[in-house]
Design a protein around this motif. Structure first.
Motif, PDB file in Angstrom:
ATOM      1  N   GLU A  48       0.851  -1.067  -0.095  1.00 39.24           N
ATOM      2  CA  GLU A  48       0.015  -0.018   0.151  1.00 39.24           C
ATOM      3  C   GLU A  48       0.810   1.241  -0.081  1.00 39.24           C
ATOM      4  O   GLU A  48       0.698   2.317  -0.688  1.00 39.24           O
ATOM      5  CB  GLU A  48      -0.936  -0.067   1.308  1.00 39.24           C
ATOM      6  CG  GLU A  48      -1.797   1.125   1.154  1.00 39.24           C
ATOM      7  CD  GLU A  48      -2.538   1.154   2.338  1.00 39.24           C
ATOM      8  OE1 GLU A  48      -2.991   2.401   3.123  1.00 39.24           O
ATOM      9  OE2 GLU A  48      -3.083  -0.064   2.693  1.00 39.24           O
ATOM     10  N   LEU A  49       1.702   1.438   0.908  1.00 40.12           N
ATOM     11  CA  LEU A  49       2.951   2.480   0.652  1.00 40.12           C
ATOM     12  C   LEU A  49       3.407   2.620  -0.487  1.00 40.12           C
ATOM     13  O   LEU A  49       3.662   3.777  -0.983  1.00 40.12           O
ATOM     14  CB  LEU A  49       3.935   2.318   1.959  1.00 40.12           C
ATOM     15  CG  LEU A  49       3.677   2.425   3.382  1.00 40.12           C
ATOM     16  CD1 LEU A  49       4.696   2.101   4.433  1.00 40.12           C
ATOM     17  CD2 LEU A  49       3.262   3.912   3.415  1.00 40.12           C
ATOM     18  N   SER A  50       3.748   1.515  -0.997  1.00 37.96           N
ATOM     19  CA  SER A  50       4.475   1.641  -2.445  1.00 37.96           C
ATOM     20  C   SER A  50       3.633   2.085  -3.484  1.00 37.96           C
ATOM     21  O   SER A  50       4.053   2.743  -4.360  1.00 37.96           O
ATOM     22  CB  SER A  50       4.952   0.010  -2.791  1.00 37.96           C
ATOM     23  OG  SER A  50       5.564   0.197  -3.986  1.00 37.96           O
ATOM     24  N   GLN A  51       2.446   1.634  -3.454  1.00 37.26           N
ATOM     25  CA  GLN A  51       1.305   2.248  -4.400  1.00 37.26           C
ATOM     26  C   GLN A  51       0.911   3.651  -4.113  1.00 37.26           C
ATOM     27  O   GLN A  51       1.038   4.362  -5.253  1.00 37.26           O
ATOM     28  CB  GLN A  51       0.165   1.410  -4.239  1.00 37.26           C
ATOM     29  CG  GLN A  51       0.165  -0.057  -4.745  1.00 37.26           C
ATOM     30  CD  GLN A  51      -0.938  -1.104  -4.452  1.00 37.26           C
ATOM     31  OE1 GLN A  51      -1.940  -0.606  -3.557  1.00 37.26           O
ATOM     32  NE2 GLN A  51      -0.984  -1.921  -5.293  1.00 37.26           N
ATOM     33  N   LEU A  52       1.177   4.151  -2.903  1.00 37.78           N
ATOM     34  CA  LEU A  52       1.004   5.495  -2.806  1.00 37.78           C
ATOM     35  C   LEU A  52       2.259   6.434  -3.115  1.00 37.78           C
ATOM     36  O   LEU A  52       1.774   7.364  -3.747  1.00 37.78           O
ATOM     37  CB  LEU A  52       0.759   5.810  -1.233  1.00 37.78           C
ATOM     38  CG  LEU A  52      -0.710   5.518  -0.399  1.00 37.78           C
ATOM     39  CD1 LEU A  52      -0.484   5.455   1.045  1.00 37.78           C
ATOM     40  CD2 LEU A  52      -1.802   6.219  -1.158  1.00 37.78           C
ATOM     41  N   LYS A  53       3.030   5.911  -2.920  1.00 42.13           N
ATOM     42  CA  LYS A  53       4.668   6.545  -3.238  1.00 42.13           C
ATOM     43  C   LYS A  53       4.526   6.685  -4.826  1.00 42.13           C
ATOM     44  O   LYS A  53       4.902   7.602  -5.578  1.00 42.13           O
ATOM     45  CB  LYS A  53       5.793   5.898  -2.926  1.00 42.13           C
ATOM     46  CG  LYS A  53       7.116   6.689  -3.124  1.00 42.13           C
ATOM     47  CD  LYS A  53       6.958   8.003  -2.564  1.00 42.13           C
ATOM     48  CE  LYS A  53       8.569   8.532  -2.830  1.00 42.13           C
ATOM     49  NZ  LYS A  53       9.131   8.891  -4.089  1.00 42.13           N
ATOM     50  N   THR A  54       4.167   5.394  -5.648  1.00 46.74           N
ATOM     51  CA  THR A  54       4.095   5.533  -7.176  1.00 46.74           C
ATOM     52  C   THR A  54       3.027   6.481  -7.682  1.00 46.74           C
ATOM     53  O   THR A  54       3.476   7.255  -8.549  1.00 46.74           O
ATOM     54  CB  THR A  54       3.650   3.935  -7.711  1.00 46.74           C
ATOM     55  OG1 THR A  54       4.748   3.082  -7.158  1.00 46.74           O
ATOM     56  CG2 THR A  54       3.677   3.928  -8.996  1.00 46.74           C
TER      57      THR A  54
END
Length: 131
Positions: free
Chosen positions: A36-42
């Motif tokens: 989820e964090l990775s998707q937000l950062k992307t």
């Protein structure tokens, strides 16, 4: 007499089964939190990368992320050609989610503090930090 042995045996078996269950849910949950964090950062990166500087749009920067010791992970450099309020809302959401992730999973940090850009220049219609 047989009934008196079966009931405690089932109870003991049930307790042992519960005690030695694999706790895969925590690993999956940590990985889903990380995803989820990775998707937000992307999503944040795609907005920042879509920004362009020119004579009417200036370059700015903002801190992002939340290290376990405190402070940001780094700085985003962008131009005002994008919806800056939307970017700020997404970054605030990301910062809060990363802080919660760090607490929830007892994440450690190197505690270094990144320096903000001392200057930002517009080069080939892209904002570039100068450290």
């Amino acid at each position: 007499m047989r009934k008196s042995i079966v009931l405690p045996g089932l109870l003991l078996f049930s307790m042992l089964f519960m005690a030695f269950q694999c706790d895969e849910e925590n690993t999956d949950t940590m990985e889903s939190d990380r995803l989820e964090l990775s998707q937000l950062k992307t999503e944040i990166d795609s907005i920042v990368n879509a920004s362009a500087c020119d004579g009417t749009h200036i370059c700015e920067f903002m801190a992002y992320g939340s290290k376990a010791c405190g402070g940001p992970q780094g700085y985003l450099v962008y131009s005002t050609s994008i919806n800056v309020e939307n970017l700020k809302a997404l970054v605030d959401n990301y910062n809060e989610a990363e802080a919660e992730f760090n607490l929830k999973w007892n994440i450690l940090s190197d505690c270094s503090v990144p320096n903000p850009p001392s200057e930002i220049i517009c080069e080939n219609n892209k904002c570039v930090p100068v450290l």
